[in-house]
Scaffold this motif. Structure first.
Motif, PDB file in Angstrom:
ATOM      1  N   PHE A  29       0.560  -1.006   0.305  1.00 52.34           N
ATOM      2  CA  PHE A  29      -0.129   0.441   0.034  1.00 52.34           C
ATOM      3  C   PHE A  29       0.833   1.298   0.028  1.00 52.34           C
ATOM      4  CE2 PHE A  29      -3.037  -2.821   2.230  1.00 52.34           C
ATOM      5  CZ  PHE A  29      -4.011  -3.354   1.315  1.00 52.34           C
ATOM      6  N   GLY A  30       2.242   1.353   0.639  1.00 50.07           N
ATOM      7  CA  GLY A  30       3.232   2.233   0.349  1.00 50.07           C
ATOM      8  C   GLY A  30       3.646   2.332  -0.835  1.00 50.07           C
ATOM      9  N   ILE A  31       3.530   1.829  -1.493  1.00 52.24           N
ATOM     10  CA  ILE A  31       4.210   1.770  -2.991  1.00 52.24           C
ATOM     11  C   ILE A  31       3.678   3.042  -3.769  1.00 52.24           C
ATOM     12  CG2 ILE A  31       4.949  -0.026  -5.285  1.00 52.24           C
ATOM     13  CD1 ILE A  31       5.257  -2.276  -3.270  1.00 52.24           C
ATOM     14  N   PRO A  32       4.426   3.755  -4.867  1.00 52.68           N
ATOM     15  CA  PRO A  32       3.896   4.895  -5.402  1.00 52.68           C
ATOM     16  C   PRO A  32       3.227   4.621  -6.866  1.00 52.68           C
ATOM     17  CG  PRO A  32       5.750   4.989  -5.423  1.00 52.68           C
ATOM     18  CD  PRO A  32       5.339   4.601  -4.185  1.00 52.68           C
ATOM     19  N   TYR A  33       1.898   4.786  -6.885  1.00 55.23           N
ATOM     20  CA  TYR A  33       1.126   4.650  -8.046  1.00 55.23           C
ATOM     21  C   TYR A  33       1.268   3.519  -8.578  1.00 55.23           C
ATOM     22  CZ  TYR A  33       2.414   9.570  -8.142  1.00 55.23           C
ATOM     23  OH  TYR A  33       2.155  10.792  -8.126  1.00 55.23           O
ATOM     24  N   ARG A  61      10.655  -2.048  -9.750  1.00 52.41           N
ATOM     25  CA  ARG A  61      11.353  -2.910 -10.982  1.00 52.41           C
ATOM     26  C   ARG A  61      12.091  -3.330  -8.817  1.00 52.41           C
ATOM     27  NH1 ARG A  61      11.435   0.394 -15.314  1.00 52.41           N
ATOM     28  NH2 ARG A  61      14.048   0.767 -14.764  1.00 52.41           N
ATOM     29  N   SER A  62      12.147  -2.740  -7.966  1.00 53.77           N
ATOM     30  CA  SER A  62      13.211  -3.310  -7.355  1.00 53.77           C
ATOM     31  C   SER A  62      12.938  -4.794  -6.327  1.00 53.77           C
ATOM     32  CB  SER A  62      13.763  -2.061  -6.172  1.00 53.77           C
ATOM     33  OG  SER A  62      12.296  -1.730  -5.551  1.00 53.77           O
ATOM     34  N   PHE A  63      11.758  -4.905  -7.044  1.00 54.25           N
ATOM     35  CA  PHE A  63      10.450  -5.514  -6.083  1.00 54.25           C
ATOM     36  C   PHE A  63      10.452  -6.993  -7.011  1.00 54.25           C
ATOM     37  CE2 PHE A  63       9.178  -2.115  -3.679  1.00 54.25           C
ATOM     38  CZ  PHE A  63       8.746  -2.170  -2.536  1.00 54.25           C
ATOM     39  N   ASP A  64      11.320  -6.779  -8.063  1.00 55.62           N
ATOM     40  CA  ASP A  64      11.228  -8.372  -8.985  1.00 55.62           C
ATOM     41  C   ASP A  64      12.391  -9.180  -8.183  1.00 55.62           C
ATOM     42  OD1 ASP A  64      10.464  -6.688 -10.892  1.00 55.62           O
ATOM     43  OD2 ASP A  64      11.509  -6.311 -12.019  1.00 55.62           O
ATOM     44  N   GLY A  65      11.344  -9.765  -8.469  1.00 61.33           N
ATOM     45  CA  GLY A  65      12.013 -11.619  -8.034  1.00 61.33           C
ATOM     46  C   GLY A  65      11.432 -11.831  -6.196  1.00 61.33           C
ATOM     47  N   THR A  66      10.511 -11.393  -6.149  1.00 57.27           N
ATOM     48  CA  THR A  66       9.916 -11.165  -4.323  1.00 57.27           C
ATOM     49  C   THR A  66       8.618 -11.642  -4.692  1.00 57.27           C
ATOM     50  OG1 THR A  66       9.281  -8.805  -4.260  1.00 57.27           O
ATOM     51  CG2 THR A  66      12.268  -9.673  -3.947  1.00 57.27           C
ATOM     52  N   VAL A  67       8.175 -11.588  -3.042  1.00 62.46           N
ATOM     53  CA  VAL A  67       6.461 -11.839  -2.965  1.00 62.46           C
ATOM     54  C   VAL A  67       6.008 -10.965  -3.288  1.00 62.46           C
ATOM     55  CG1 VAL A  67       5.007 -13.199  -1.274  1.00 62.46           C
ATOM     56  CG2 VAL A  67       7.239 -13.656  -1.958  1.00 62.46           C
ATOM     57  N   VAL A  77       9.426   6.555 -10.203  1.00 59.42           N
ATOM     58  CA  VAL A  77       9.128   5.447  -9.676  1.00 59.42           C
ATOM     59  C   VAL A  77       9.360   4.020  -9.884  1.00 59.42           C
ATOM     60  CG1 VAL A  77       7.914   7.067  -8.214  1.00 59.42           C
ATOM     61  CG2 VAL A  77       6.515   5.429  -9.535  1.00 59.42           C
ATOM     62  N   GLU A  78       9.423   4.083 -11.302  1.00 63.89           N
ATOM     63  CA  GLU A  78       9.358   3.010 -12.339  1.00 63.89           C
ATOM     64  C   GLU A  78      10.377   1.948 -11.480  1.00 63.89           C
ATOM     65  OE1 GLU A  78       8.493   0.536 -13.763  1.00 63.89           O
ATOM     66  OE2 GLU A  78       6.376   1.743 -13.635  1.00 63.89           O
ATOM     67  N   PRO A  79      11.867   2.837 -11.149  1.00 59.62           N
ATOM     68  CA  PRO A  79      13.148   1.756 -10.775  1.00 59.62           C
ATOM     69  C   PRO A  79      12.573   1.307  -9.318  1.00 59.62           C
ATOM     70  CG  PRO A  79      13.512   3.685 -11.899  1.00 59.62           C
ATOM     71  CD  PRO A  79      12.310   3.606 -11.882  1.00 59.62           C
ATOM     72  N   PHE A  80      12.554   2.434  -8.752  1.00 56.72           N
ATOM     73  CA  PHE A  80      11.476   1.265  -7.294  1.00 56.72           C
ATOM     74  C   PHE A  80      10.756   0.393  -7.621  1.00 56.72           C
ATOM     75  CE2 PHE A  80       8.592   2.525  -3.008  1.00 56.72           C
ATOM     76  CZ  PHE A  80       9.648   1.347  -3.080  1.00 56.72           C
ATOM     77  N   ALA A 118      12.393   8.513  -3.165  1.00 58.78           N
ATOM     78  CA  ALA A 118      12.693   7.607  -4.641  1.00 58.78           C
ATOM     79  C   ALA A 118      12.711   8.669  -5.884  1.00 58.78           C
ATOM     80  CB  ALA A 118      11.672   6.563  -5.335  1.00 58.78           C
ATOM     81  N   LEU A 119      11.806   9.577  -4.708  1.00 55.49           N
ATOM     82  CA  LEU A 119      11.332  10.718  -5.450  1.00 55.49           C
ATOM     83  C   LEU A 119      12.365  11.736  -5.899  1.00 55.49           C
ATOM     84  CD1 LEU A 119       7.334  10.533  -4.861  1.00 55.49           C
ATOM     85  CD2 LEU A 119       8.387  10.380  -7.177  1.00 55.49           C
ATOM     86  N   GLY A 120      13.365  11.990  -5.056  1.00 58.80           N
ATOM     87  CA  GLY A 120      14.483  12.463  -4.966  1.00 58.80           C
ATOM     88  C   GLY A 120      13.778  14.261  -3.657  1.00 58.80           C
ATOM     89  N   GLY A 121      13.406  13.429  -2.732  1.00 61.23           N
ATOM     90  CA  GLY A 121      13.192  14.351  -1.540  1.00 61.23           C
ATOM     91  C   GLY A 121      13.823  13.368   0.078  1.00 61.23           C
ATOM     92  N   ALA A 122      14.412  13.882   1.164  1.00 63.85           N
ATOM     93  CA  ALA A 122      14.043  13.387   2.002  1.00 63.85           C
ATOM     94  C   ALA A 122      13.372  13.364   2.877  1.00 63.85           C
ATOM     95  CB  ALA A 122      15.256  14.633   2.484  1.00 63.85           C
TER      96      ALA A 122
END
Length: 325
Positions: free
Chosen positions: A106-110, A308-314, A303-306, A184-188
């Motif tokens: 639920f916290g993964i954007p878009y 893809r960082s979950f690829d291969g996981t549940v 955020v597309e790279p974000f 991922a969006l560039g902020g702190a």
């Protein structure tokens, strides 16, 4: 000292509840605590739940509600549920990531396209399985409430592109996924409790935050952070939790009554949400807030790279399923 006294009070209340369950002649009183304002539609839905439980049980069960963080932060309320000293609470799904890693969905954007898509996920196999998984943390997932979409609000300038987040410190809930999203969006990202956020904005500890319109309005954060950018990056639901020890102390009939009252409150809360959101936006604009509508495509690409960082996981497998729904 104050926290210790509150803890003892709630512990005594929990003992009273368990004693009440031991006799069918006594009324069962369930304590429900949350951190929101009493004008919030979530609180109104909880009052509706209490009314419906009174109806279903013919007055043999009641819910007593403690709003406004009277009994602690969301994390503290979860801990009270785990030991059976509190019967129920409402929290965002974000703090549950530490107990059920899949809640980070639920916290993964878009990831959710719109409100209709969001509810298909909640009411489908994925959403319902997540309700079951909180049992590992001695919790009972009762159901979800609509918390709309979350967007950025800031004190100095609007966030109309991802580049506008550069150099800005944004308050997020205490969630690794929320932190990663802002990064991922560039902020702190700065995890700060909800109760401390007004002062943090006022004192410049953070440059902004992100939340839905009713929370932005009722918290009066618009008094300080006057730029609200409706990028709608996440749809993070609220979840109603019961203490598993308390739930197991109820009879099958009492569990059925409580579940029915919960289901009624979900329908009621959903019916109120959009009206409350529209009202909040109108009120903050009347108070001088500058509301903007950024091009979401710019944020989605960022955020597309974000994703893809979950690829291969549940979680990655569930992302694929949700995108195809």
């Amino acid at each position: 000292m104050k926290n210790n006294l509150l803890f003892k009070f709630v512990a005594i209340a929990g003992v009273f509840f368990l004693m009440s369950c031991g006799s069918s002649n006594k009324k069962v009183t369930l304590t429900l605590a949350h951190t929101l304002d009493t004008r919030h539609v979530v609180h109104l839905a909880m009052e509706h739940m209490a009314s419906r439980l009174h109806y279903y049980s013919a007055g043999s069960m009641e819910i007593v509600i403690y709003p406004n963080g009277q009994l602690g932060s969301e994390r503290e309320l979860i801990e009270l549920l785990q030991i059976g000293s509190l019967a129920m609470t409402k929290v965002s799904t974000s703090p549950l990531e530490g107990f059920v890693p899949e809640m980070k969905l639920f916290g993964i954007p878009y990831l959710m396209r719109d409100r209709e898509h969001f509810w298909r996920v909640l009411e489908g196999e994925i959403g319902q399985s997540l309700l079951e998984k909180v049992k590992v943390a001695r919790l009972k997932g009762m159901g979800y409430y609509d918390a709309g979409s979350r967007s950025f609000y800031t004190t100095n300038a609007p966030i109309n592109t991802p580049d506008d987040l550069l150099g800005n410190k944004i308050r997020v809930v205490n969630s690794p996924t929320a932190v990663s999203m802002v990064q991922a969006l560039g902020g702190a990202a700065a995890p700060i409790s909800w109760g401390e956020l007004y002062a943090a904005l006022q004192q410049g500890v953070v440059d902004g935050a992100e939340n839905n319109p009713p929370s932005y309005y009722l918290s009066r954060h618009y008094e300080i952070a006057k730029y609200y950018s409706l990028d709608e990056h996440t749809f993070v639901p609220d979840i109603i939790l019961a203490s598993l020890p308390v739930w197991n102390g109820l009879t099958a009939q009492q569990q059925q009554w409580l579940s029915a009252a919960m289901a009624d409150s979900v329908v009621y809360q959903k019916s109120l949400w959009q009206e409350a959101s529209d009202h909040a936006l109108a009120q903050v604009q009347a108070a001088g807030t500058i509301v903007s509508y950024p091009d979401k495509a710019l944020f989605q690409a960022k955020v597309e790279p974000f994703h893809r960082s979950f690829d291969g996981t549940v979680v990655g497998e569930q992302i694929v399923k949700i995108k195809s729904m």
